[in-house]
Design an enzyme around this catalytic site. Structure first.
Site, mmCIF file in Angstrom:
data_model
loop_
_atom_site.group_PDB
_atom_site.id
_atom_site.type_symbol
_atom_site.label_atom_id
_atom_site.label_comp_id
_atom_site.label_asym_id
_atom_site.label_seq_id
_atom_site.Cartn_x
_atom_site.Cartn_y
_atom_site.Cartn_z
ATOM 1 C CB THR A 204 -0.963 0.133 1.186
ATOM 2 O OG1 THR A 204 -1.891 1.301 1.132
ATOM 3 C CG2 THR A 204 -0.216 0.142 2.441
ATOM 4 C CG HIS A 209 -9.499 4.741 4.575
ATOM 5 N ND1 HIS A 209 -9.501 5.524 5.394
ATOM 6 C CD2 HIS A 209 -9.042 5.217 3.620
ATOM 7 C CE1 HIS A 209 -8.829 6.844 5.285
ATOM 8 N NE2 HIS A 209 -8.478 6.430 3.666
ATOM 9 C CG HIS A 212 -7.610 -0.120 2.433
ATOM 10 N ND1 HIS A 212 -8.024 1.110 2.783
ATOM 11 C CD2 HIS A 212 -7.200 -0.307 0.947
ATOM 12 C CE1 HIS A 212 -7.995 1.760 1.518
ATOM 13 N NE2 HIS A 212 -7.398 1.080 0.705
ATOM 14 N NE ARG A 299 -12.454 -0.129 -9.106
ATOM 15 C CZ ARG A 299 -11.891 0.840 -9.573
ATOM 16 N NH1 ARG A 299 -10.836 1.531 -8.842
ATOM 17 N NH2 ARG A 299 -12.455 1.696 -10.582
ATOM 18 N N GLY A 411 2.551 46.469 -5.890
ATOM 19 C CA GLY A 411 2.033 47.890 -6.424
ATOM 20 C C GLY A 411 3.046 48.788 -6.426
ATOM 21 C CG LEU A 412 3.239 52.097 -8.966
ATOM 22 C CD1 LEU A 412 2.342 53.267 -9.552
ATOM 23 C CD2 LEU A 412 4.689 51.934 -9.579
ATOM 24 C CB ALA A 415 0.108 51.317 -4.367
ATOM 25 N N GLY A 416 -0.793 51.903 -1.331
ATOM 26 C CA GLY A 416 -1.626 51.680 -0.259
ATOM 27 C C GLY A 416 -1.337 50.295 0.110
ATOM 28 C CE LYS A 417 3.709 47.955 -1.826
ATOM 29 N NZ LYS A 417 3.666 49.334 -2.473
ATOM 30 C CB SER A 418 2.094 49.918 4.443
ATOM 31 O OG SER A 418 3.274 49.533 3.797
HETATM 32 P P1 ADP Z 1 -1.213 0.967 -4.844
HETATM 33 O O1 ADP Z 1 -1.815 -0.081 -5.428
HETATM 34 O O2 ADP Z 1 -0.839 2.162 -5.715
HETATM 35 O O3 ADP Z 1 -0.080 0.700 -4.114
HETATM 36 P P2 ADP Z 1 -3.147 1.405 -2.811
HETATM 37 O O4 ADP Z 1 -2.405 1.477 -1.332
HETATM 38 O O5 ADP Z 1 -4.436 2.382 -2.926
HETATM 39 O O6 ADP Z 1 -2.257 1.631 -3.913
HETATM 40 O O7 ADP Z 1 -3.595 0.188 -2.652
HETATM 41 C C1 ADP Z 1 -3.106 -0.961 -1.993
HETATM 42 C C2 ADP Z 1 -3.735 -2.362 -2.550
HETATM 43 O O8 ADP Z 1 -5.109 -2.292 -2.192
HETATM 44 C C3 ADP Z 1 -3.903 -2.745 -4.013
HETATM 45 O O9 ADP Z 1 -3.593 -4.000 -4.287
HETATM 46 C C4 ADP Z 1 -5.063 -2.323 -4.217
HETATM 47 O O10 ADP Z 1 -5.601 -2.726 -5.449
HETATM 48 C C5 ADP Z 1 -5.944 -2.546 -3.027
HETATM 49 N N1 ADP Z 1 -7.233 -1.693 -3.007
HETATM 50 C C6 ADP Z 1 -7.260 -0.342 -2.597
HETATM 51 N N2 ADP Z 1 -8.307 0.072 -2.291
HETATM 52 C C7 ADP Z 1 -9.117 -0.804 -2.499
HETATM 53 C C8 ADP Z 1 -10.638 -1.184 -2.334
HETATM 54 N N3 ADP Z 1 -11.415 0.072 -1.982
HETATM 55 N N4 ADP Z 1 -11.158 -2.253 -2.461
HETATM 56 C C9 ADP Z 1 -10.261 -3.232 -3.041
HETATM 57 N N5 ADP Z 1 -9.043 -3.179 -3.094
HETATM 58 C C10 ADP Z 1 -8.406 -1.946 -2.885
HETATM 59 P P1 ADP Z 2 2.683 51.532 0.025
HETATM 60 O O1 ADP Z 2 2.770 50.601 1.323
HETATM 61 O O2 ADP Z 2 2.016 50.711 -1.048
HETATM 62 O O3 ADP Z 2 3.707 52.071 -0.387
HETATM 63 P P2 ADP Z 2 1.236 53.027 2.051
HETATM 64 O O4 ADP Z 2 0.232 52.185 2.619
HETATM 65 O O5 ADP Z 2 2.582 53.268 3.005
HETATM 66 O O6 ADP Z 2 1.771 52.470 0.365
HETATM 67 O O7 ADP Z 2 0.455 54.609 1.624
HETATM 68 C C1 ADP Z 2 -0.485 54.625 1.024
HETATM 69 C C2 ADP Z 2 -0.885 56.046 1.389
HETATM 70 O O8 ADP Z 2 -2.115 56.493 0.818
HETATM 71 C C3 ADP Z 2 -1.160 56.299 2.945
HETATM 72 O O9 ADP Z 2 -1.193 57.646 3.411
HETATM 73 C C4 ADP Z 2 -2.711 56.097 2.920
HETATM 74 O O10 ADP Z 2 -3.424 56.897 4.092
HETATM 75 C C5 ADP Z 2 -3.115 56.755 1.598
HETATM 76 N N1 ADP Z 2 -4.346 56.316 1.205
HETATM 77 C C6 ADP Z 2 -5.515 56.995 0.555
HETATM 78 N N2 ADP Z 2 -6.449 56.130 0.124
HETATM 79 C C7 ADP Z 2 -5.997 55.252 0.477
HETATM 80 C C8 ADP Z 2 -6.757 53.802 0.232
HETATM 81 N N3 ADP Z 2 -8.181 53.680 -0.375
HETATM 82 N N4 ADP Z 2 -6.127 52.769 0.489
HETATM 83 C C9 ADP Z 2 -4.840 52.576 1.031
HETATM 84 N N5 ADP Z 2 -4.319 54.138 1.168
HETATM 85 C C10 ADP Z 2 -4.805 55.127 1.053
#
Ligand code: ADP
Ligand code: ADP
Length: 580
Positions: A204, A209, A212, A299, A411-412, A415-418
C-alpha cells in the site's frame, strides 16, 4: 565479498520456483576501512532518491536474483519481454542512468554516494550503454503520455546507463521508525517465527481505511496465513499522504484492530514506478523475497491515475490478470479482490461484485476524503475509517482555516499596500488566525539590512521575504507581505517557493499620478528632482501582474472596504471561517 543468505527450509521451498538465489551485497565490516580509503581515490557520482532506494533493495536481496543495476542484455530483454537475459521473470528495469561524465571508463571503479556525499557503494563499471526513452516508456508503461509521473520523470534521467558488480558499504540511513525497517532476511526470520506456512503480503501507498482492513483480514484468513503489512515508504505517487502520517496510522491500526500474532508491519523502501500490471508482478517478486507466498492485488493496483485525456492508464483489473498469469512461475499466489464497498443497511463490507441486488452501498473516494472531510475539518465517519486513524489524518491535514496562506501585496510606492495590509491583519486576528506581516520597508531594517535598490538587491530582498513567507505558510500561518516587488519573474519565483495553491497575489492598482500626489514619504518629489535614481514608476519599471487573484482600487474604495474584500475571498476559499 558477496555473502549469500542461506534461507531456512520453509523459505527455500517458497523461493525454489524462482531459482532460490538471495543476494546480499554488503561488504564485511572488517573490510570497510580499506574500501573507504580506496573509494576516496575514485571518481564519484551522487545517487538520486530513486537510485538510492534501488540500491538498498539490490543490496539486501529484495530484487533477487538481480544483484546489480541492469546491464544492456538484462535491460533490453526486461523492457521487451519482462525477463532477465537468463530468462528469469523480472518486469521492471532497474538501471543507473547518468549524464555523460568525464572520467567514465570501462573497468574503472566508481564511488556511489548519497546527496550529502556519504559513501554507499563502489561499482566496477563493466557496461556503459545508451537507452531509448520513448521505447522504454511505451513498453514498460504502455504510454508516452507525460501525465504518467514516471514517463515525465524519465525525461530528466541521464542518457547512459551504468552497470557492474557492486560492493555495498552502507545502506542508506533511516532514522524514522527504525524498528519497522526490516530487510528481507529479517522479515523472513520474523515470519518464520510466526510459524505459519502461508504469508500474505499487502502492498500500500495510502492510509488504510476499513475497506482495506476488511480485505487484508479476509485474505489472510482465506489461506490461514500471517499477514505481512508492507507499505511503501520510498517514493510513491507525487501528492500522496506523506509516509510519517501513514506509518503512524498503520501502527495505530495494527495495535488496536489486528491480532499481533497474525500480522507483521514492516516498511518497504521501494521507489514505485506506478506501472500498474507490470508493477503488480514486480511487487509479487519483491514480496516473495521477503518471505511471502501470496500477494493481495485489488482494484487498480499501483495505478498512476488518469492520462491527459482523463482516462485511466490501465484497466482496473489488468494488474490482477498479469500477476495471475505468472503466479505459478514466481511461486506467489495472487489473492484478488474487486472493490470493497460498505453496505450501510447491514453494517458490513462486501466486494462490489457480490452485492445483493438493489442493496444500498456507501463509499468515499480518496479525493473526497481530502475535499469533503479533512479540508473542512469534518471527522471521517466510523464506518469508513477507524477513529484512531481519522485522528492522525486530521492532525496531519488540518482544515483549510488552519492551513497556511501567503497574501502578497504588490504595487507602486504609496499605492496603499501597507495601509491595507494593516487593516487586513487586524481583521484576520479577529477571525482567529495567526498573522505575520513582512513589510518591505520594515524588512529592510533587519532581515535585508544593507541591501540597496539595484535590480539585484531588490530581487534578493523579495526572495528573502518569499523564503520566510514559505516557512510561515508551511507551518500553518498567514504571511501578509507588502513590498513593491516590481518584477514579474521574481514574484512568480516566490509563488513557486510558497506553493502556487497557497499564494494570493493582491495587485494594489493605484495610478502613478495618485501615488505621486499622495507622496507619503516624499520619495516621488526626490525622484523627480533626480536626488534618487532607479525609483519604481519614475525611472525603473513596474511590471503589473498578469493574472492576480485580487485587484484593489484604492481610489474608489477605502482601506477597510478593500481589506473586507480580501477577507471575503479567504472565507470563500476556506482559509478563514465566515461569521468570525
Ligand atoms: P497501490 O496499489 O498504488 O499501492 P493502494 O495503497 O491504494 O495503492 O492500494 C493497495 C492495494 O489495495 C492494491 O492491491 C489495491 O488494488 C488494493 N485496494 C485499494 N483500495 C481498495 C478497495 N477499495 N477495494 C479493494 N481493493 C483496494
Ligand atoms: P505602500 O505601502 O503601497 O507604499 P502606504 O500604504 O504606505 O503605501 O501609503 C499609502 C498612502 O495612501 C497612505 O498615506 C494612505 O493613508 C493613503 N491612502 C489614501 N486612500 C487610500 C486607500 N483607499 N487605500 C490605501 N491607502 C490610501
Amino acid at each position: 565479498m558477496m555473502n549469500t543468505i542461506v534461507p531456512t527450509e520453509t523459505q527455500a521451498r517458497l523461493i525454489e520456483p524462482y531459482g532460490g538465489r538471495l543476494v546480499d551485497l554488503l561488504v564485511a565490516p572488517e573490510e570497510h576501512d580499506a574500501l573507504r580509503a580506496h573509494a576516496n581515490t575514485l571518481p564519484s557520482i551522487q545517487l538520486s532518491d530513486r537510485a538510492l532506494c534501488d540500491l538498498e533493495l539490490l543490496a539486501t536481496g529484495a530484487f533477487s536474483p538481480l544483484e546489480r543495476f541492469m546491464g544492456r542484455a538484462d535491460y533490453e530483454r526486461v523492457v521487451a519481454e519482462m525477463r532477465l537475459a537468463d530468462g528469469t521473470l523480472f518486469p521492471i528495469p532497474v538501471t543507473l542512468p547518468v549524464e555523460r561524465i568525464d572520467d567514465l571508463h570501462y573497468d574503472r571503479e566508481i564511488a556511489l554516494r548519497d546527496s550529502k556525499n556519504n559513501l554507499l557503494a563502489v561499482m566496477t563499471v563493466e557496461e556503459i550503454y545508451t537507452w531509448e526513452r520513448a521505447a522504454a516508456a511505451q513498453q514498460v508503461f504502455g504510454t508516452q503520455d507525460p501525465a504518467h509521473p514516471l514517463v515525465a520523470e524519465m525525461t530528466r534521467w541521464g542518457s547512459l546507463n551504468l552497470s557492474g558488480p557492486l560492493r555495498v558499504l552502507a545502506l542508506p540511513r533511516h532514522y524514522d521508525f527504525a524498528d519497522l525497517r526490516l530487510t528481507p532476511a529479517q522479515t523472513r526470520a520474523r515470519l518464520a517465527a510466526a510459524g505459519r506456512t502461508n504469508v500474505v503480503a499487502f502492498q500500500t501507498r495510502n492510509p488504510l481505511h476499513r475497506a482495506h482492513e476488511e480485505l487484508t483480514k479476509r485474505a489472510a484468513e482465506s489461506v490461514d496465513g500471517t499477514l505481512l503489512l508492507h507499505p511503501v515508504v520510498g517514493l510513491t505517487k507525487p501528492g500522496d499522504v506523506d509516509h510519517f502520517t501513514r506509518v503512524r496510522s498503520y501502527k495505530a491500526l495494527l495495535n488496536n484492530y489486528y491480532d499481533g500474532d497474525r500480522a507483521l508491519l514492516a516498511l518497504l523502501p521501494l521507489a514505485m514506478r506506478l506501472a500498474g500490471p507490470r508493477e503488480a508482478l514486480w511487487h509479487a517478486i519483491i514480496r516473495r523475497n521477503f518471505g511471502a507466498n501470496y500477494l493481495i492485488v485489488g482494484r487498480d493496483h499501483a495505478g498512476p491515475g488518469n492520462d491527459s485525456t482523463g482516462r485511466p492508464f490501465y484497466g482496473p483489473y489488468d494488474a490482477q490478470e498479469l500477476a495471475q498469469q505468472h503466479s505459478a512461475e514466481i511461486g506467489v499466489g495472487v489473492l484478488t479482490f474487486s472493490e470493497m464497498v460498505y453496505l450501510p443497511d447491514e453494517g458490513r463490507y462486501e466486494e462490489s461484485t457480490r452485492i445483493p441486488n438493489g442493496a444500498q452501498v456507501a463509499s468515499i473516494s480518496g479525493t473526497q476524503v481530502r475535499s469533503d472531510y479533512l479540508n473542512r475539518g469534518r471527522q471521517l465517519p466510523d464506518w469508513f475509517t477507524r477513529p484512531e486513524v481519522a485522528d492522525i489524518l486530521s492532525e496531519s491535514y488540518p482544515p483549510r482555516h488552519r492551513q497556511g496562506v501567503c497574501l502578497w501585496f504588490t504595487g507602486l510606492s504609496g499605492a496603499g499596500k501597507s495601509t491595507t495590509a494593516e487593516v487586513l491583519t487586524i481583521l484576520l486576528l479577529e477571525h482567529g488566525r495567526q498573522v505575520t506581516v513582512l513589510d518591505g520597508d520594515v524588512v529592510r531594517t533587519h532581515l535585508s539590512k544593507g541591501l540597496g535598490f539595484s535590480k539585484e538587491d531588490r530581487d534578493v530582498n523579495i526572495r528573502r521575504i518569499g523564503f520566510v513567507a514559505a516557512e510561515l505558510v508551511r507551518h500553518g500561518g498567514i504571511a501578509v507581505c507588502a513590498a513593491v516587488s516590481p518584477y514579474r519573474a521574481t514574484r512568480e519565483d516566490v509563488r513557486a517557493m510558497v506553493g502556487k495553491e497557497r499564494f494570493v497575489e493582491i495587485f494594489v492598482d493605484t495610478p502613478i499620478e495618485v501615488c505621486e500626489d499622495r507622496d507619503v514619504k516624499g520619495m516621488y518629489a526626490k525622484a523627480r528632482r533626480g536626488e534618487i535614481t532607479g525609483f519604481t514608476g519614475i525611472d525603473d519599471p513596474y511590471e503589473a501582474p498578469v493574472n492576480p487573484e485580487i485587484t484593489l482600487d484604492t481610489v474608489a474604495f477605502t482601506p477597510e472596504e478593500n481589506a473586507q474584500r480580501i477577507v471575503a475571498y479567504l472565507v470563500e476559499h476556506g482559509y478563514a471561517r465566515g461569521g468570525k
